[in-house]
Scaffold this motif. Sequence first.
Motif: not given
Lengths: 188, 188
Positions: B180-186
């Motif tokens: 979730m964090s990677e998808a939202i961060y990028h």
Amino acid sequence: MAYPGYGSPPGGWQPSAPPPGMDPFYQYFSAVAGADGQISVSELQRCLNSLNWTQFSESTCQIMISMLDRDRSGQMGYNEFKELWPVLQQWRGTFVRLDTNKSGYIEAAELGNALRGFGYNVSPQFVNLVLLKFDYETRSRLNLDQFVMALIMLRGLTDAFRKRDVSQSGQASFAYDEFMSEAIYHKP
Amino acid sequence: MAYPGYGSPPGGWQPSAPPPGMDPFYQYFSAVAGADGQISVSELQRCLNSLNWTQFSESTCQIMISMLDRDRSGQMGYNEFKELWPVLQQWRGTFVRLDTNKSGYIEAAELGNALRGFGYNVSPQFVNLVLLKFDYETRSRLNLDQFVMALIMLRGLTDAFRKRDVSQSGQASFAYDEFMSEAIYHKP
């Protein structure tokens, strides 16, 4: 990570199921959709903004349509509108309940409570990341428009993850193409 | 999935390394950054649009700054600007080369060639998804602004994937929070 299934009924309101001609919600839909019987991004934006809840952005209206756009028409038919409505009411109800000082914004603690209330198992670091990425004014708070946009992205990504986490272990494996596609598909 | 490391020099131009006061690129940076010595989103947008390559959007300038913003200042210092410049020139060079009819747009086949040229191992379905999500006019083509935004997101996601794909098998495992964090961060 159980969270309420999409399309669950709101507190007080439940779409009825008479023939379309008899259904007051169908009449409302028709008024919004106009002659072509489909709700476009700008029609949805006008409809939602007439409720005076918040100013819904074009991007949020776009992602609401995409979320339910199974026929890839780029527009919203009656069934999709009927499915959107109670969920949006539920999200707004949560927002209003958490915005205790009626500022029109929720901050980190409230956002964390909201996400955990919807069943998302998220860390304080993750909540801060959501704030950072969805709060375009960089004031560490979300308005209803940004909150809805974040919830739609979280919902889509969580579904994508859960499909691959068959043993419900909280860990899932992705091929490169799958990982990239899911992240890009669910971006606003 | 090897692809050119970020910060590789462009075709003809290489930032020089004399002391800042002597460096013509530093003088250019200073003129763009103004008194505070940092380039903001709007300063970057003004600077890039003065090149008359395309109209760069606020979101693309924002994501360019975020991509390199290691100190989380929300602005771009000299080293970051020097790092951005050759990559942007490389991306623009590829775009111009592929836009053979000089329409200002590239279409599915060219986009696929560009991505594969940068070393991304992507399917035609993936290329179509990128078009669908980054082409806001839904005409199945990208202008330079949208192309740059897509490349930045692809770059960030690929790095995130590669860090977890230690055996280079094209498969990687993510915890829910990480995914979730990677998808939202990028996301832009």
